[in-house]
Design an enzyme around this catalytic site. Structure first.
Site, PDB file in Angstrom:
ATOM      1  N   ASP A  98      -1.979  -5.406  -3.419  1.00  0.00           N
ATOM      2  CA  ASP A  98      -2.454  -4.281  -3.303  1.00  0.00           C
ATOM      3  C   ASP A  98      -3.073  -4.564  -5.448  1.00  0.00           C
ATOM      4  O   ASP A  98      -2.598  -4.721  -5.704  1.00  0.00           O
ATOM      5  CB  ASP A  98      -1.084  -3.318  -4.228  1.00  0.00           C
ATOM      6  N   ASP A 200      -6.475  -0.255  -3.717  1.00  0.00           N
ATOM      7  CA  ASP A 200      -6.127   1.280  -4.840  1.00  0.00           C
ATOM      8  C   ASP A 200      -7.024   1.549  -4.873  1.00  0.00           C
ATOM      9  O   ASP A 200      -7.911   0.950  -5.860  1.00  0.00           O
ATOM     10  CB  ASP A 200      -4.950   0.507  -5.935  1.00  0.00           C
ATOM     11  N   GLU A 255      -7.830   2.380  -0.081  1.00  0.00           N
ATOM     12  CA  GLU A 255      -7.318   3.151   0.049  1.00  0.00           C
ATOM     13  C   GLU A 255      -8.487   4.755  -0.521  1.00  0.00           C
ATOM     14  O   GLU A 255      -9.357   4.931  -1.456  1.00  0.00           O
ATOM     15  CB  GLU A 255      -6.466   3.511  -1.236  1.00  0.00           C
ATOM     16  N   HIS A 328       3.946   5.594  -0.074  1.00  0.00           N
ATOM     17  CA  HIS A 328       4.945   5.482  -1.467  1.00  0.00           C
ATOM     18  C   HIS A 328       4.566   6.754  -2.084  1.00  0.00           C
ATOM     19  O   HIS A 328       5.042   7.225  -3.038  1.00  0.00           O
ATOM     20  CB  HIS A 328       5.207   4.087  -2.380  1.00  0.00           C
ATOM     21  N   ASP A 329       3.126   7.385  -1.959  1.00  0.00           N
ATOM     22  CA  ASP A 329       2.651   8.451  -2.024  1.00  0.00           C
ATOM     23  C   ASP A 329       2.854   9.931  -1.486  1.00  0.00           C
ATOM     24  O   ASP A 329       2.367  11.043  -2.235  1.00  0.00           O
ATOM     25  CB  ASP A 329       0.827   8.270  -2.699  1.00  0.00           C
TER      26      ASP A 329
END
Ligand code: TEU
Ligand code: CA
Length: 552
Positions: A98, A200, A255, A328-329
């Site tokens: 990431d 990200d 993302e 995870h968000d």
């Protein structure tokens, strides 16, 4: 269309902090992942994506990096990482990291130097601005996590920009040295053999000149028009591709915050050579009416179908998407889109059928393979996520919400829902750790856990394994042309896919009622989340949350 390895592959996202704790400190770690490599291989996934594993003070669980080339001590050390990478490859899987390139930690050496003085060589690694004429922040930008996006530095009398927490200062990509630092960090990991990066908030790296005030148009639009898609963005992405990625057998997964179906092609069209694929936020946010923590949410199937359709049309044959229903968000996918109560198992399986038959690379999130659900937290000191904590405060203080309603939103949409420890078995702390974990284990771990599902042929887990295997054998799942059936139906999602001579039909019932579907073609179920396909009087009787893939 290029048939690259990553297109047919399934990406499995690991949130290392919550995956498996190998040394009894309550925090998941790299050796914990190594212990579970056989399990991961048994899922038939192809690419492991690790959420950040780099040194970090963990203000935002690793999305605030203090050293891009070092492992977070809580997670292990470099030789643990090298072993994990080697063993992942030995098992025929790939591994991506990431890359958090929009911002770093305020505890990164760069920022510590930058703060020392205005002429420090690192000063220009960040965005500094004088107070506005009236005093106060230079403009009206809000942080993603509440409050102003500017933090005052009293030593220099200037503000620095942080689109996330104040411990995540934004890097200044206008400065070629910053870009070189990031490219070097990427090369460092690629030279070790990693297979690519999830990037990200990559759409945010180029800031608008003069930092103009944001219009009053709702946060989503502000992200698209003011924070993301800046003037030099595509120049930077091309540079990153030519300088780094294109020299390796590696791919990039963006993302897609701030990317919409209209500008997506600028990022992922094959001939632009910028990014390999992206996952967008339209599906992930399709239950969210306004801000995530500002209003209750609701799920509407036709709305979701139209999102899938418009994205498919937008990138058709020119570029490639990844398909994520959770990460995870966001809150847990079965709780948001399915039914985590009476039809828990059926709906979790049905959602996978839908996800696995959309065009694009399948991107699944840890724990969804056993149908992990949202958690109910009872008091604010059980909440760990900085986003929930900040918005809770803001909702009480600024919006004057009652404690109860502010808390309800945390339980409904908060990120901790997806971050509770993986439920491995029915032993203490769900087998995640022998010590109290950093975030509460979901109390339903006795019913929902890997060990139990492993031995049950009808489990969600074994359904995932089987479907992911079958998907590899049928290109039509991944590459097929899509034809919607009865598009406006509010309860059923049905479509055909065609690839060469292969044809499948997918029937998904998003309701708790039985629905009749004409059965005049194809009654051979390749995949079915019920034991039977009931056909009566020329009609398939689709059961509550039933999902089937028919081979035509
Ligand atoms: O997420 C970016 C992002 O847009 C999220 O803040 C998202 O809006 C929110 O979580 C949904 O409610 C990435 C990471 O995935 C996230 O974990 C980080 O907190 C964030 O960037 C900052 O690095
Ligand atoms: Ca540990």
């Amino acid at each position: 269309m290029e048939l690259s390895w990553f297109k047919k592959g399934t990406i499995y996202q690991i949130y290392p902090r919550s995956f498996n704790d190998s040394n009894a400190d309550g925090i998941g770690d790299l050796r914990g992942i190594i212990e579970k490599l056989d399990y991961l291989q048994s899922l038939n996934v192809d690419i492991l994506w690790l959420s950040p594993i780099f040194s970090s003070p963990n203000d935002d669980n690793g999305y605030d990096i203090s050293d891009y080339c070092a492992i977070m001590p809580e997670f292990g050390n470099m030789s643990d990482f090298e072993e994990l990478l080697q063993k992942t490859h030995d098992k025929g899987m790939r591994l991506i990291l990431d890359l958090v390139a929009n911002h770093c930690s305020d505890e990164h050496m760069w920022f510590e130097e930058a703060k020392k003085s205005k002429d420090n060589p690192y000063r220009d690694y960040f965005h500094w601005k004088k107070p506005s004429a009236e005093g106060g922040p230079p403009n009206n930008w809000k942080s993603f996590f509440g409050g102003s996006a500017w933090e005052y530095d009293s030593a220099s009398g200037e503000y620095y920009l942080h689109l996330f927490t104040k411990k995540q200062p934004d890097l200044n990509w206008e400065n070629p040295k910053v870009r070189e630092e990031i490219y070097n960090a990427m090369k460092f990991w690629l030279d070790k053999g990693v297979d690519g990066f999830r990037m990200d908030v990559i759409p945010l790296i180029s800031k608008r000149e003069g930092y103009p005030d944001a219009p009053d148009v709702g946060f989503r639009k502000i992200i698209e028009n003011v924070y993301a898609n800046g003037p030099r963005l595509h120049e930077f992405l091309k540079e990153m591709n030519t300088t780094v990625i294109s020299h390796y057998d590696a791919f990039s997964l963006a993302e897609g915050v701030g990317i919409n179906y209209e500008n997506a092609s600028l990022y992922i069209d094959y001939d632009r050579k910028e990014l390999d694929m992206l996952y967008h936020f339209d599906i992930l946010e399709c239950t969210i009416v306004n801000g995530k923590f500002e209003e209750a949410s609701s799920f509407d199937l036709p709305h979701m179908k139209s999102i899938f359709k418009r994205w498919r049309d937008a990138v058709h044959k020119k570029g490639w998407l990844a398909n994520a229903m959770g990460n995870h968000d966001f809150a847990r996918m079965v709780s948001r889109f399915g039914n985590d109560d009476k039809y828990w198992s059926q709906s979790a399986k049905m959602l996978l059928i839908m996800q696995a038959t959309q065009n694009g690379t399948l991107n699944i999130y840890q724990g969804d393979e056993i149908g992990m659900t949202n958690i109910t937290l009872d008091t604010i000191d059980e909440v760990r996520d900085v986003q929930s904590l900040n918005f809770y405060k803001e909702n009480l203080e600024t919006r004057k919400y009652s404690n109860e309603s502010a808390f309800k939103m945390i339980n409904k949409e908060g990120r901790d829902n997806a971050r509770t420890p993986i439920q491995w078995n029915n032993e203490k702390h769900a087998g995640f750790s022998s010590k109290t974990p950093w975030l509460k284990v979901n109390p339903n771990y006795k019913e929902i856990n890997v060990a139990k599902q492993n031995s049950d042929p009808d489990s969600i887990l074994n359904f995932y394994r089987n479907l992911l295997k079958i998907r590899k054998q049928h290109d039509v799942f991944v590459y097929g042309d899509f034809e919607e059936l009865d598009f406006d139906n509010p309860n059923l999602y049905m479509y055909k896919k065609t690839y060469g001579h292969k044809k499948i039909k997918v029937l998904l019932n998003f309701s708790t009622l039985i629905h009749d579907v004409n059965s005049n073609e194809g009654a051979e179920a390749l995949i079915n989340n019920y034991d039977d396909l009931i056909i009566d009087n020329g009609c398939i009787k689709l059961q509550p949350y039933q999902g089937v893939i028919l081979e035509l």
